[in-house]
Write a protein that holds these residues in place. Structure first.
Motif, short mmCIF file in Angstrom:
data_model
loop_
_atom_site.label_atom_id
_atom_site.label_comp_id
_atom_site.label_asym_id
_atom_site.label_seq_id
_atom_site.Cartn_x
_atom_site.Cartn_y
_atom_site.Cartn_z
N VAL A 195 0.86 -1.18 0.00
CA VAL A 195 0.00 0.00 0.00
C VAL A 195 0.90 1.23 0.00
O VAL A 195 2.06 1.16 0.39
CB VAL A 195 -0.93 0.07 1.23
CG1 VAL A 195 -1.98 -1.01 1.19
CG2 VAL A 195 -0.13 0.02 2.54
N GLY A 196 0.32 2.36 -0.42
CA GLY A 196 1.15 3.54 -0.45
C GLY A 196 0.41 4.82 -0.63
O GLY A 196 -0.82 4.90 -0.49
N ALA A 197 1.19 5.86 -0.97
CA ALA A 197 0.68 7.22 -1.03
C ALA A 197 -0.31 7.43 -2.16
O ALA A 197 -1.06 8.40 -2.15
CB ALA A 197 1.85 8.19 -1.17
N ASP A 198 -0.33 6.53 -3.14
CA ASP A 198 -1.31 6.69 -4.23
C ASP A 198 -2.69 6.16 -3.83
O ASP A 198 -3.62 6.22 -4.62
CB ASP A 198 -0.82 6.01 -5.51
CG ASP A 198 -0.61 4.50 -5.35
OD1 ASP A 198 -0.93 3.97 -4.26
OD2 ASP A 198 -0.14 3.87 -6.30
N GLY A 199 -2.82 5.63 -2.61
CA GLY A 199 -4.12 5.19 -2.12
C GLY A 199 -4.56 3.84 -2.65
O GLY A 199 -5.72 3.47 -2.52
N SER A 200 -3.62 3.06 -3.21
CA SER A 200 -4.01 1.76 -3.75
C SER A 200 -3.39 0.61 -2.96
O SER A 200 -2.35 0.76 -2.33
CB SER A 200 -3.61 1.63 -5.23
OG SER A 200 -2.21 1.55 -5.35
N VAL A 201 -4.10 -0.54 -2.99
CA VAL A 201 -3.56 -1.81 -2.50
C VAL A 201 -3.21 -2.63 -3.74
O VAL A 201 -4.09 -2.86 -4.58
CB VAL A 201 -4.59 -2.60 -1.67
CG1 VAL A 201 -3.99 -3.91 -1.17
CG2 VAL A 201 -5.11 -1.77 -0.50
N ARG A 202 -1.96 -3.04 -3.86
CA ARG A 202 -1.55 -3.80 -5.04
C ARG A 202 -1.03 -5.16 -4.64
O ARG A 202 -0.37 -5.30 -3.63
CB ARG A 202 -0.47 -3.04 -5.82
CG ARG A 202 -1.00 -1.78 -6.46
CD ARG A 202 0.11 -0.93 -7.01
NE ARG A 202 -0.42 0.36 -7.42
CZ ARG A 202 -0.38 0.84 -8.66
NH1 ARG A 202 0.17 0.13 -9.63
NH2 ARG A 202 -0.89 2.02 -8.94
N MET A 203 -1.31 -6.14 -5.49
CA MET A 203 -0.92 -7.52 -5.23
C MET A 203 0.12 -7.94 -6.27
O MET A 203 -0.05 -7.65 -7.45
CB MET A 203 -2.17 -8.39 -5.36
CG MET A 203 -1.96 -9.80 -4.99
SD MET A 203 -2.41 -10.02 -3.27
CE MET A 203 -2.07 -11.76 -3.14
N PHE A 204 1.17 -8.59 -5.82
CA PHE A 204 2.26 -9.03 -6.70
C PHE A 204 2.50 -10.52 -6.54
O PHE A 204 2.18 -11.10 -5.50
CB PHE A 204 3.56 -8.29 -6.34
CG PHE A 204 3.49 -6.82 -6.55
CD1 PHE A 204 3.89 -6.25 -7.74
CD2 PHE A 204 3.02 -5.99 -5.54
CE1 PHE A 204 3.82 -4.88 -7.94
CE2 PHE A 204 2.95 -4.61 -5.72
CZ PHE A 204 3.34 -4.06 -6.92
N ASP A 205 3.13 -11.08 -7.57
CA ASP A 205 3.54 -12.48 -7.52
C ASP A 205 4.99 -12.53 -7.99
O ASP A 205 5.30 -12.06 -9.09
CB ASP A 205 2.64 -13.30 -8.47
CG ASP A 205 2.90 -14.81 -8.35
OD1 ASP A 205 4.07 -15.20 -8.10
OD2 ASP A 205 1.94 -15.57 -8.52
N LEU A 206 5.89 -13.05 -7.15
CA LEU A 206 7.31 -13.07 -7.48
C LEU A 206 7.58 -13.83 -8.78
O LEU A 206 8.60 -13.64 -9.42
CB LEU A 206 8.12 -13.71 -6.35
CG LEU A 206 8.26 -12.87 -5.08
CD1 LEU A 206 8.97 -13.66 -4.00
CD2 LEU A 206 9.00 -11.59 -5.38
N ARG A 207 6.66 -14.72 -9.16
CA ARG A 207 6.86 -15.51 -10.38
C ARG A 207 6.46 -14.73 -11.62
O ARG A 207 6.81 -15.11 -12.73
CB ARG A 207 6.06 -16.81 -10.29
CG ARG A 207 6.54 -17.72 -9.14
CD ARG A 207 5.47 -18.71 -8.72
NE ARG A 207 4.29 -18.05 -8.15
CZ ARG A 207 3.34 -18.69 -7.47
NH1 ARG A 207 3.45 -20.00 -7.26
NH2 ARG A 207 2.29 -18.05 -7.00
N HIS A 208 5.69 -13.65 -11.43
CA HIS A 208 5.23 -12.84 -12.57
C HIS A 208 5.30 -11.37 -12.21
O HIS A 208 4.28 -10.70 -12.04
CB HIS A 208 3.78 -13.20 -12.95
CG HIS A 208 3.53 -14.66 -13.08
ND1 HIS A 208 3.98 -15.41 -14.14
CD2 HIS A 208 2.90 -15.53 -12.25
CE1 HIS A 208 3.63 -16.68 -13.98
NE2 HIS A 208 2.98 -16.78 -12.83
N LEU A 209 6.51 -10.86 -12.08
CA LEU A 209 6.65 -9.49 -11.57
C LEU A 209 6.33 -8.43 -12.62
O LEU A 209 6.34 -7.25 -12.32
CB LEU A 209 8.07 -9.28 -11.04
CG LEU A 209 8.29 -9.86 -9.64
CD1 LEU A 209 9.73 -9.68 -9.21
CD2 LEU A 209 7.36 -9.22 -8.62
N GLU A 210 6.05 -8.87 -13.85
CA GLU A 210 5.80 -7.85 -14.88
C GLU A 210 4.46 -7.14 -14.70
O GLU A 210 4.23 -6.09 -15.26
CB GLU A 210 5.92 -8.45 -16.29
CG GLU A 210 4.93 -9.58 -16.62
CD GLU A 210 5.32 -10.94 -16.03
OE1 GLU A 210 4.54 -11.88 -16.22
OE2 GLU A 210 6.39 -11.05 -15.40
#
Length: 342
Positions: A195-210
Motif C-alpha cells: 500500500v502507499g501514497a497513491d491510495g491503492s492496494v496492489r498484489m504481486f507475484d514473485l513468479r510474474h513481476l511484470e
C-alpha cells in the motif's frame, strides 16, 4: 473463576523513551519476549529486548542496543520451532538483521540496494516471509519494494509501484510505498501486497513481476498506511488510510469493494492486528486511546460494534497480537508497553 482471578490480566513496562515499533518473539523458549524501538527527536535511537519474568510478574530489559534513526518496524524471525538462529530485523535507513545473544545483540548484516550512492531512501516497512525465512520484503519512499534473499543479501526482485506504460521515473518520485506484507495464498512464498501514497492496494507475484493487480483504491485517493493479511483466511486483508478513523476489510475475490468497515474509533487509527488463531477476529488501535476487538463473522452484513474495548492511558500507536500465545495482545502508547489478556 478463582484460578483466573489470581492471574494478572495486564502487565506493563515503562521504557526510557516513547515507544513506536514493537514485536513479539515467536520462539517457543522465549514466551513473553518483545522488541521495542524508540521514537525520539534525534539521530541516535535504541532498541530494547524485554521479557516478562513470570515469577515476579515484572518486565525486565534483557538487552539494549543502538540504532540510527527510529525503527519503522521490528520483526523477529518467524521461527516458531526455534531451529534458526535467534534473529531480529529492523527497518529504518536500511534493513538490518541482528543476532541476539544471551548478553549482547550484534549486527549480522546490513542490506542496502543502492550500492552506487551514499543516499538511501528510507524504508517505511518490511515483512519476513513465514514459509521461507530466507525471504524478506521491504517497502520504501522511493516507490519501490525490494525482495531480499537472506543467505547472501542479494536482491531477488525489485518492483516499481508504477504501472508499466507510464515513464516510471516521473511519477515514481511522489508516490511512496508505506507497507508490504506477504500473503499466505498459493503456498505462502510468492504473493505479497503493498500500500502507499497513491491510495491503492496492489498484489504481486514473485513468479510474474511484470504485472500487479490493484485490489482496492481509496475513493478519495488518501494515502494508505498499513495492510495486514488475515492469518487464517488469505482472502481477507485489512487496510487503513492516513488520518482515517476506520479500518477497511477487503476480500481479494471481490476487488475494489470493501466487505466491511470498522468505524467506531473517534480519532485516527494507528494499528491493526488479526487474531493468529481465528479468521474472524481483528484488533484495531487508535489515537482515541482505544484498542477494539471485532468479530467480523457477520460479513458482508455491517459490523456495528466491537466485542471488546480497552482504554489505555494514552494514544495507542501500535498493536501486536502474539502469534504463539493467542490470548495476549501487546499495545504501546507514550513510553509504555502493555500486554493484555483477551
Amino acid at each position: 473463576m478463582s484460578l483466573h482471578g489470581k492471574r494478572k490480566e495486564i502487565y506493563k513496562y515503562e521504557a526510557p523513551w516513547t515507544v513506536y515499533a514493537m514485536n513479539w518473539s515467536v520462539r517457543p523458549d522465549k514466551r513473553f519476549r518483545l522488541a521495542l524501538g524508540s521514537f525520539v527527536e534525534e539521530y541516535n535511537h535504541k532498541v530494547q529486548l524485554v521479557g516478562l519474568d513470570e515469577e515476579s510478574s515484572e518486565f525486565i530489559c534483557r538487552n539494549t542496543f543502538d540504532h540510527p534513526y527510529p525503527t519503522t518496524k521490528l520483526m523477529w524471525i518467524p521461527d516458531t520451532k526455534g531451529v534458526y538462529p535467534d534473529l531480529l530485523a529492523t527497518s529504518g535507513d536500511y534493513l538490518r538483521v541482528w543476532r541476539v545473544g544471551e548478553t549482547e545483540t550484534r549486527l549480522e548484516c546490513l542490506l542496502n540496494n543502492n550500492k552506487n550512492s551514499d543516499f538511501c531512501a528510507p524504508l517505511t516497512s518490511f515483512d519476513w516471509n513465514e514459509v521461507d525465512p530466507y525471504l524478506l520484503g521491504t517497502s520504501s519512499i522511493d516507490t519501490t519494494c525490494t525482495i531480499w534473499g537472506l543467505e547472501t543479501g542479494q536482491v531477488l526482485g525489485r518492483v516499481n509501484l508504477v504501472s508499466g506504460h507510464v515513464k516510471t521515473q516521473l511519477i515514481a518520485h511522489d508516490k511512496e510505498v508505506y507497507d508490504i506484507a506477504f500473503s499466505r495464498a498459493g503456498g505462502g512464498r510468492d504473493m505479497f501486497a503493498s500500500v502507499g501514497a497513491d491510495g491503492s492496494v496492489r498484489m504481486f507475484d514473485l513468479r510474474h513481476l511484470e504485472h500487479s493487480t490493484i485490489i482496492y483504491e481509496d475513493p478519495q485517493h488518501h494515502p494508505l498506511l498499513r495492510l495486514c493479511w488475515n492469518k487464517q483466511d488469505p482472502n481477507y486483508l485489512a487496510t487503513m488510510a492516513m488520518d482515517g478513523m476506520e479500518v477497511v476489510i477487503l476480500d481479494v475475490r471481490v476487488p475494489c469493494t470493501p466487505v466491511a468497515r470498522l468505524n467506531n474509533h473517534r480519532a485516527c487509527v494507528n494499528g491493526i492486528a488479526w487474531a493468529p488463531h481465528s479468521s474472524c477476529h481483528i484488533c484495531t488501535a487508535a489515537d482515541d486511546h482505544q484498542a477494539l476487538i471485532w468479530d467480523i463473522q457477520q460479513m458482508p452484513r455491517a459490523i456495528e460494534d466491537p466485542i471488546l474495548a480497552y482504554t489505555a492511558e494514552g494514544e495507542i500507536n501500535n498493536v501486536q497480537w502474539a502469534s504463539t500465545q493467542p490470548d495476549w495482545i501487546a499495545i504501546c502508547y507514550n513510553n509504555c508497553l502493555e500486554i493484555l489478556r483477551v
